[in-house]
Scaffold this motif. Structure first.
Motif, PDB file in Angstrom:
ATOM      1  N   VAL A   1       0.818  -1.207  -0.046  1.00  0.00           N
ATOM      2  CA  VAL A   1       0.135   0.015  -0.113  1.00  0.00           C
ATOM      3  C   VAL A   1       0.812   1.098  -0.252  1.00  0.00           C
ATOM      4  CG1 VAL A   1      -1.767   1.081   1.242  1.00  0.00           C
ATOM      5  CG2 VAL A   1      -1.960  -1.178   1.073  1.00  0.00           C
ATOM      6  N   CYS A   2       2.055   1.331   0.270  1.00  0.00           N
ATOM      7  CA  CYS A   2       2.877   2.453   0.199  1.00  0.00           C
ATOM      8  C   CYS A   2       3.065   3.001  -1.371  1.00  0.00           C
ATOM      9  CB  CYS A   2       4.377   2.181   0.972  1.00  0.00           C
ATOM     10  SG  CYS A   2       5.360   1.008  -0.261  1.00  0.00           S
ATOM     11  N   GLN A   3       2.589   2.240  -2.179  1.00  0.00           N
ATOM     12  CA  GLN A   3       2.591   2.695  -3.623  1.00  0.00           C
ATOM     13  C   GLN A   3       1.093   3.108  -3.726  1.00  0.00           C
ATOM     14  OE1 GLN A   3       1.225   0.357  -6.193  1.00  0.00           O
ATOM     15  NE2 GLN A   3       1.458   2.031  -7.796  1.00  0.00           N
ATOM     16  N   GLY A   4       0.158   2.701  -3.248  1.00  0.00           N
ATOM     17  CA  GLY A   4      -1.148   2.974  -3.734  1.00  0.00           C
ATOM     18  C   GLY A   4      -2.182   1.880  -3.052  1.00  0.00           C
ATOM     19  N   PRO A   5      -3.439   2.454  -2.723  1.00  0.00           N
ATOM     20  CA  PRO A   5      -4.419   1.463  -2.205  1.00  0.00           C
ATOM     21  C   PRO A   5      -4.549   0.224  -2.764  1.00  0.00           C
ATOM     22  CG  PRO A   5      -5.405   3.707  -2.318  1.00  0.00           C
ATOM     23  CD  PRO A   5      -4.146   3.688  -2.963  1.00  0.00           C
ATOM     24  N   LYS A   6      -4.399  -0.962  -1.991  1.00  0.00           N
ATOM     25  CA  LYS A   6      -4.664  -2.101  -2.506  1.00  0.00           C
ATOM     26  C   LYS A   6      -5.023  -3.331  -1.637  1.00  0.00           C
ATOM     27  CE  LYS A   6      -0.725  -2.271  -4.793  1.00  0.00           C
ATOM     28  NZ  LYS A   6      -0.160  -0.776  -4.241  1.00  0.00           N
ATOM     29  N   ASP A   7      -5.641  -4.415  -2.152  1.00  0.00           N
ATOM     30  CA  ASP A   7      -6.160  -5.361  -0.951  1.00  0.00           C
ATOM     31  C   ASP A   7      -4.943  -6.529  -0.756  1.00  0.00           C
ATOM     32  OD1 ASP A   7      -6.279  -6.883  -3.129  1.00  0.00           O
ATOM     33  OD2 ASP A   7      -8.240  -6.675  -3.369  1.00  0.00           O
ATOM     34  N   ILE A   8      -5.359  -7.363  -0.225  1.00  0.00           N
ATOM     35  CA  ILE A   8      -4.103  -8.469   0.395  1.00  0.00           C
ATOM     36  C   ILE A   8      -3.784  -9.189  -0.959  1.00  0.00           C
ATOM     37  CG2 ILE A   8      -3.621 -10.384   1.597  1.00  0.00           C
ATOM     38  CD1 ILE A   8      -5.554  -9.262   3.733  1.00  0.00           C
ATOM     39  N   PRO A   9      -4.767  -9.838  -1.971  1.00  0.00           N
ATOM     40  CA  PRO A   9      -4.107 -10.338  -3.157  1.00  0.00           C
ATOM     41  C   PRO A   9      -3.246  -9.546  -3.927  1.00  0.00           C
ATOM     42  CG  PRO A   9      -6.680 -10.631  -2.943  1.00  0.00           C
ATOM     43  CD  PRO A   9      -6.051  -9.848  -1.832  1.00  0.00           C
ATOM     44  N   GLU A  10      -3.924  -8.485  -4.044  1.00  0.00           N
ATOM     45  CA  GLU A  10      -2.791  -7.379  -4.952  1.00  0.00           C
ATOM     46  C   GLU A  10      -1.587  -7.335  -4.170  1.00  0.00           C
ATOM     47  OE1 GLU A  10      -5.702  -4.300  -7.381  1.00  0.00           O
ATOM     48  OE2 GLU A  10      -5.813  -4.149  -5.294  1.00  0.00           O
ATOM     49  N   THR A  11      -1.567  -7.088  -3.059  1.00  0.00           N
ATOM     50  CA  THR A  11      -0.513  -6.711  -2.118  1.00  0.00           C
ATOM     51  C   THR A  11       0.723  -7.837  -2.417  1.00  0.00           C
ATOM     52  OG1 THR A  11      -1.494  -5.120  -0.766  1.00  0.00           O
ATOM     53  CG2 THR A  11       0.415  -6.370   0.113  1.00  0.00           C
ATOM     54  N   VAL A  12       0.032  -9.102  -2.263  1.00  0.00           N
ATOM     55  CA  VAL A  12       0.909 -10.265  -2.264  1.00  0.00           C
ATOM     56  C   VAL A  12       1.292 -10.369  -3.920  1.00  0.00           C
ATOM     57  CG1 VAL A  12       0.877 -12.770  -2.020  1.00  0.00           C
ATOM     58  CG2 VAL A  12      -0.010 -11.440  -0.499  1.00  0.00           C
ATOM     59  N   ALA A  13       0.656 -10.041  -4.854  1.00  0.00           N
ATOM     60  CA  ALA A  13       1.100  -9.982  -6.406  1.00  0.00           C
ATOM     61  C   ALA A  13       2.049  -9.097  -6.343  1.00  0.00           C
ATOM     62  CB  ALA A  13       0.018 -10.077  -6.934  1.00  0.00           C
ATOM     63  N   GLN A  14       2.025  -7.738  -6.003  1.00  0.00           N
ATOM     64  CA  GLN A  14       3.034  -6.882  -5.957  1.00  0.00           C
ATOM     65  C   GLN A  14       4.258  -7.252  -5.263  1.00  0.00           C
ATOM     66  OE1 GLN A  14       2.442  -3.003  -4.380  1.00  0.00           O
ATOM     67  NE2 GLN A  14       3.356  -1.922  -6.053  1.00  0.00           N
ATOM     68  N   ALA A  15       4.036  -7.855  -4.021  1.00  0.00           N
ATOM     69  CA  ALA A  15       5.325  -8.292  -3.231  1.00  0.00           C
ATOM     70  C   ALA A  15       6.274  -9.183  -4.249  1.00  0.00           C
ATOM     71  CB  ALA A  15       4.974  -8.644  -2.019  1.00  0.00           C
ATOM     72  N   GLY A  16       5.403 -10.127  -4.681  1.00  0.00           N
ATOM     73  CA  GLY A  16       6.214 -10.935  -5.660  1.00  0.00           C
ATOM     74  C   GLY A  16       6.645 -10.383  -6.993  1.00  0.00           C
ATOM     75  N   ALA A  17       6.216  -9.512  -7.351  1.00  0.00           N
ATOM     76  CA  ALA A  17       6.799  -8.762  -8.476  1.00  0.00           C
ATOM     77  C   ALA A  17       8.126  -7.958  -7.960  1.00  0.00           C
ATOM     78  CB  ALA A  17       5.908  -7.731  -9.248  1.00  0.00           C
ATOM     79  N   ALA A  18       7.880  -7.350  -6.881  1.00  0.00           N
ATOM     80  CA  ALA A  18       9.052  -6.439  -6.414  1.00  0.00           C
ATOM     81  C   ALA A  18      10.100  -7.287  -6.058  1.00  0.00           C
ATOM     82  CB  ALA A  18       8.598  -5.701  -5.210  1.00  0.00           C
ATOM     83  N   ALA A  19       9.847  -8.733  -5.470  1.00  0.00           N
ATOM     84  CA  ALA A  19      10.903  -9.444  -5.232  1.00  0.00           C
ATOM     85  C   ALA A  19      11.755 -10.361  -6.463  1.00  0.00           C
ATOM     86  CB  ALA A  19      10.527 -10.683  -4.562  1.00  0.00           C
ATOM     87  N   SER A  20      10.952 -10.042  -7.778  1.00  0.00           N
ATOM     88  CA  SER A  20      11.573 -10.913  -9.088  1.00  0.00           C
ATOM     89  C   SER A  20      12.384  -9.620  -9.214  1.00  0.00           C
ATOM     90  CB  SER A  20      10.607 -11.225  -9.821  1.00  0.00           C
ATOM     91  OG  SER A  20       9.996 -10.140 -10.460  1.00  0.00           O
ATOM     92  N   LYS A  21      11.992  -8.485  -9.315  1.00  0.00           N
ATOM     93  CA  LYS A  21      12.889  -7.308  -9.698  1.00  0.00           C
ATOM     94  C   LYS A  21      14.296  -7.071  -9.010  1.00  0.00           C
ATOM     95  CE  LYS A  21      10.497  -5.574 -13.011  1.00  0.00           C
ATOM     96  NZ  LYS A  21      11.016  -5.794 -14.287  1.00  0.00           N
ATOM     97  N   VAL A  22      14.216  -7.556  -7.535  1.00  0.00           N
ATOM     98  CA  VAL A  22      15.137  -7.539  -6.569  1.00  0.00           C
ATOM     99  C   VAL A  22      16.127  -8.685  -7.005  1.00  0.00           C
ATOM    100  CG1 VAL A  22      15.966  -7.936  -4.302  1.00  0.00           C
ATOM    101  CG2 VAL A  22      14.027  -6.297  -4.596  1.00  0.00           C
ATOM    102  N   ILE A  23      15.618  -9.939  -7.308  1.00  0.00           N
ATOM    103  CA  ILE A  23      16.461 -11.130  -7.679  1.00  0.00           C
ATOM    104  C   ILE A  23      17.139 -10.864  -8.925  1.00  0.00           C
ATOM    105  CG2 ILE A  23      16.275 -13.534  -8.109  1.00  0.00           C
ATOM    106  CD1 ILE A  23      13.613 -13.377  -6.392  1.00  0.00           C
ATOM    107  N   GLY A  24      16.159 -10.166  -9.966  1.00  0.00           N
ATOM    108  CA  GLY A  24      17.002  -9.742 -11.101  1.00  0.00           C
ATOM    109  C   GLY A  24      18.214  -8.961 -10.815  1.00  0.00           C
ATOM    110  N   LEU A  25      18.173  -7.985 -10.010  1.00  0.00           N
ATOM    111  CA  LEU A  25      19.179  -7.141  -9.690  1.00  0.00           C
ATOM    112  C   LEU A  25      20.438  -8.032  -9.090  1.00  0.00           C
ATOM    113  CD1 LEU A  25      20.517  -4.532  -9.471  1.00  0.00           C
ATOM    114  CD2 LEU A  25      19.128  -4.140  -7.555  1.00  0.00           C
ATOM    115  N   LEU A  26      20.084  -8.636  -8.065  1.00  0.00           N
ATOM    116  CA  LEU A  26      21.076  -9.431  -7.354  1.00  0.00           C
ATOM    117  C   LEU A  26      21.860 -10.416  -7.807  1.00  0.00           C
ATOM    118  CD1 LEU A  26      19.680  -9.484  -3.598  1.00  0.00           C
ATOM    119  CD2 LEU A  26      20.809  -7.623  -4.711  1.00  0.00           C
ATOM    120  N   CYS A  27      21.078 -11.114  -8.853  1.00  0.00           N
ATOM    121  CA  CYS A  27      21.888 -12.235  -9.792  1.00  0.00           C
ATOM    122  C   CYS A  27      22.875 -11.782 -10.460  1.00  0.00           C
ATOM    123  CB  CYS A  27      20.686 -12.626 -10.809  1.00  0.00           C
ATOM    124  SG  CYS A  27      19.601 -13.664 -10.103  1.00  0.00           S
ATOM    125  N   LYS A  28      22.990 -10.298 -10.997  1.00  0.00           N
ATOM    126  CA  LYS A  28      24.309  -9.901 -11.634  1.00  0.00           C
ATOM    127  C   LYS A  28      25.239  -9.698 -10.674  1.00  0.00           C
ATOM    128  CE  LYS A  28      21.516  -7.150 -14.868  1.00  0.00           C
ATOM    129  NZ  LYS A  28      20.105  -6.908 -14.341  1.00  0.00           N
TER     130      LYS A  28
END
Lengths: 129, 667
Positions: B548-575
């Motif tokens: 929700v720090c990015q915008g109002p959202k419910d739990i399913p959306e939050t969990v989906a966004q959390a996964g998306a943020a994690a995948s971006k982090v993983i993409g960065l840390l892989c390098k």
């Protein structure tokens, strides 16, 4: 149509209200203490002015039941300020020509020490034109 | 005009189908630019970005021995990277490519062909003028610290951390409260499936705590952030709990014996009280108490100390102080969440006057089996069973006065339907009325859920808003509102009123945004790098957004966004290494006066000073000189404008180059 458009523009100009901001929540009518006396309720004023359907409002006694308590102005979440719109419609009726119940000449005969100074000033301002 | 005799420039004018060619005479642009200084080749083509278009560029570079190219096409945001790769493949330095934006800044905003063509020529000419002064730039490399920081330990932060850890990277969670879990831990049931929030959240909390890749810093806050993508240094303040966490067993004996028991219990929204030494709730992680210094008798009077005497392992430490831990991270995820707004400014709803007017989050605690009433629905004023309840939607949302938020808080329609349904299910004798402006239930099985509340559970939905709530002499509440569909004003006598309160970003986000150089919008939500295409990245490289720090959202959306943020982090840390941007500031030693103006305006802390010996036209002396850390510099150019002696210049965007562009436009 054009007459209605002019009327609407005039009402919007005098009131400063933008009825397009209304999200039709009904809080104005929910809060209005004069709701039961009114034929047209505060939210209807906003909708009817926006549609240009102003004639029925001009002829309705609802205009005079508004207490101008400003509860609707205070609580409207969209800052539409319906009471200002009611006031503007009321002014539209009062300002119409040849609708006068008095002429300027009638006034001196009606003077009375009980009449508040302010009412006299208003009367002269209106009828001295 | 300055002309580099050695420069051989090719110009490529793109039609972009009819996007550019519709209002720009592309052939004329190509023909005219042929006469510009340095230009040895010029052509136009339907789609320069296509394989065929890129081949034209490559062949022209090889055939004509081009030293640089100008592509007159769309915004550099779209295809600059494409054409740099094309040039590189043909043996050119990628920074010898200039884009003239003849689409967004020309064809799309002009209707007249003549005007459009004239402007396209001017833009092309300006790019050629700049390119004449370009020099090849070599991008450096930076190492990546393979560890991530997640700020916020709610469902968003927990999910992000779990996903990052699952990919094998170390991740730390910093949570300012005593326990992880966030707002979801306070909820009773979750829509649209009505499973108990704790039942689905606590296993994730346990997972996060048990995962050997995840380190939890609870009751901790981020104090300072420095560095840049791949190389952040963060100071974490571990606030004093006054408990030795290494020996505490979490037995809870101290919390039972504590004589100071009058503090409003934050976890239960102040509906009951807690002791001065306390564990927020039964499943808290870590299950370790902390002492509230403001409530503790020992801290207030110097006496008491009962907890210390009670503790069997001697874990109470009144002398404990805040501890600063400094850690290195490659990526940072903000997951700072939300709070319901304060409703004390809404006097018409009597929230501050009547205990029977509650917010939705307070109702969650009332309905929760672990809450202040053990899950029994009672009126807070006298603990009697209610027979009528009124829910008011959009309290503080969608308004434009200073007490309201302009946005829709998104979750309230669904949680109100949930509350109404749960109450009707458990207590069929309670009449439930919901005043709504619009019912907004997009989402999988969401509208069906709302319809079930109406059709199967008999919840009375009223289209209209409540104008005011007042207290009657019999102790009940009188709700006055409008029923717009019936064109009536309703007066309902009720036992409780529930306000569907707007949500707002947690207060801490403002300071955090400053520390991260991440931007926030007018409502204090963190801004994403692109509203549609980069929704979980902040504009600052290496900083990501979750929940929700990015915008109002419910739990399913939050969990989906959390996964998306994690995948971006993983993409960065892989390098192992990150390619740095070579367009950074550089200081000319002989011009620098060491005045510090550049260091003061630099938003990234990239400029330092050092004493250095210089040879100024035969004069040897030691001077104080600006040094740019090219890894930290983002190339914003603030220092180049501020420098009073003209010593600072931006590579790739030097003052000379920009002046050449301006001259070419004004010619």
């Amino acid at each position: 149509m054009s007459e209605n458009t002019n009327l609407k523009e005039s009402i919007l100009r005098t009131s400063g209200v933008n009825p397009k901001k209304c999200m039709k929540c009904g809080k104005c009518s929910g809060t209005c203490p004069a709701f039961d006396e009114m034929e047209y309720h505060p939210h209807q004023f906003v909708a009817m002015v926006e549609k240009g359907n102003i004639e029925p409002l001009l002829n309705s006694k609802s205009l005079y039941y508004c207490l101008t308590c400003f509860a609707c102005v205070e609580r409207c979440p969209r800052s539409v300020e319906p009471a200002k719109l009611v006031e503007a419609v009321r002014l539209e009726v009062i300002r119409q020509q040849n609708q006068n119940h008095l002429t300027a000449n009638d006034i001196p005969a009606k003077l009375d020490s009980e009449i508040p100074q302010q009412a006299l000033v208003s009367a002269f301002r209106k009828y001295a034109k | 005009m300055e002309v580099n005799e050695l420069q051989k420039i090719g110009v490529f004018v793109c039609w972009c189908g009819s996007n550019i060619a519709g209002t720009v005479d592309v052939a004329k642009v190509a023909e005219t630019l042929k006469n510009e200084p340095g230009v040895v080749f010029s052509t136009d083509y339907q789609y320069m970005c296509s394989e065929a278009g890129q081949l034209i560029i490559k062949n022209a570079i090889k055939d004509n021995g081009l030293t640089g190219i100008v592509v007159c096409s769309c915004s550099p945001r779209m295809h600059e990277a494409t054409f740099r790769k094309t040039a590189e493949a043909a043996g050119l330095n990628p920074y010898m490519v200039e884009i003239a934006n003849v689409r967004e800044q020309c064809s799309w905003i002009h209707k007249d062909m003549e005007e459009g063509t004239e402007k396209a020529i001017i833009l092309g000419r300006s790019a050629v003028a700049k390119l004449n002064l370009n020099t090849p730039l070599i991008a450096g490399e930076n190492p990546v610290t393979k560890r991530a920081l997640v700020i916020g330990g709610g469902i968003a932060g927990i999910q992000t951390a779990l996903d990052i850890a699952d990919a094998g990277f170390e991740v730390d969670i910093v949570e300012k409260k005593q326990t992880i879990g966030g707002k979801m831990a306070q909820l009773d049931k979750t829509f649209p499936t009505l499973d108990c929030a704790a039942c689905i959240l606590t296993p994730k909390m346990v997972d996060a705590s048990a995962n050997d890749k995840i380190t939890l810093y609870t009751y901790s806050e981020v104090d300072n952030v420095s560095g840049f993508v791949g190389n952040f240094t963060v100071d974490i303040r571990k606030k004093a709990r006054y408990i030795n966490t290494d020996v505490c067993t979490g037995c809870g004996a101290c919390t039972e014996k504590c004589p100071s028991r009058k503090t409003p219990n934050e976890f239960n929204m102040g509906l009951d009280t807690r002791s001065a030494i306390f564990i927020p709730f039964a499943q808290a992680i870590p299950n370790i108490p902390s002492i509230d210094k403001n409530a503790c008798l020992h801290f207030k009077t110097g006496k008491c100390g009962i907890c210390q005497k009670t503790c069997g392992v001697n874990a109470i430490d009144f002398e404990q102080e805040d501890e600063i831990v400094t850690r290195e991270y490659g990526a940072i995820v903000a997951a700072t969440g939300f709070n319901p707004i304060k409703v004390d400014k809404f006097d018409e709803f009597q929230y501050s006057q009547s205990p029977d007017v509650v917010t939705s989050l307070e109702l969650e605690r009332i309905m929760n089996a672990a809450g202040p009433t053990k899950g029994k629905l009672v009126r807070p004023s006298d603990h009697k069973h209610p027979t009528d309840m009124v829910f008011i939607q959009c309290v503080g949302s969608r308004g434009e006065s200073c007490r309201e938020k302009g946005y829709c808080s998104k979750i309230c329609c669904m949680y109100t339907a949930k509350h109404a349904m749960l109450i009707r299910d458990k207590y069929p004798d309670v009449n439930v009325h919901v005043f709504y402006i619009d019912v907004r239930t997009p989402g999988k099985n969401f509208d069906e859920f709302y319809r079930r509340a109406v059709e199967e559970y008999g919840v009375d939905y009223i289209k209209g808003m409540v104008g005011k709530v007042s207290t009657r002499s019999n102790g009940r509440l009188l709700v006055q509102g409008s029923d717009l569909l019936a064109n009536e004003q309703l007066l309902l006598e009720t036992d409780m009123v529930v306000l569907a309160t707007a949500i707002e970003p947690d207060e801490s986000v403002k300071d955090l945004a400053t520390m991260l150089t991440a931007s926030i919008d007018t409502n204090n939500f963190l801004t994403e790098a692109h509203a549609k295409l980069r929704p979980v990245e902040s504009p600052t490289a290496g900083v990501f957004l979750s929940g929700v720090c990015q915008g109002p959202k419910d739990i399913p959306e939050t969990v989906a966004q959390a996964g998306a943020a994690a995948s971006k982090v993983i993409g960065l840390l892989c390098k192992d290494k990150l390619i740095a941007n070579p367009c950074v500031a550089k200081s000319e030693e002989l011009l620098c006066s060491g005045c510090s103006v550049c260091a003061n305006v630099c938003p990234y802390g990239a400029i330092t000073y050092e004493e250095k010996e210089v040879n100024d036209h035969g004069v040897r002396e030691t001077r104080r000189l600006a040094q740019v850390n090219s890894a930290v510099c983002q190339g914003c150019g603030a220092c180049t404008v501020a420098c009073p002696s003209g010593a600072m210049d931006l590579q790739g965007f030097s003052t000379r180059q920009i002046m050449a562009e301006v001259d070419a436009i004004c010619k």
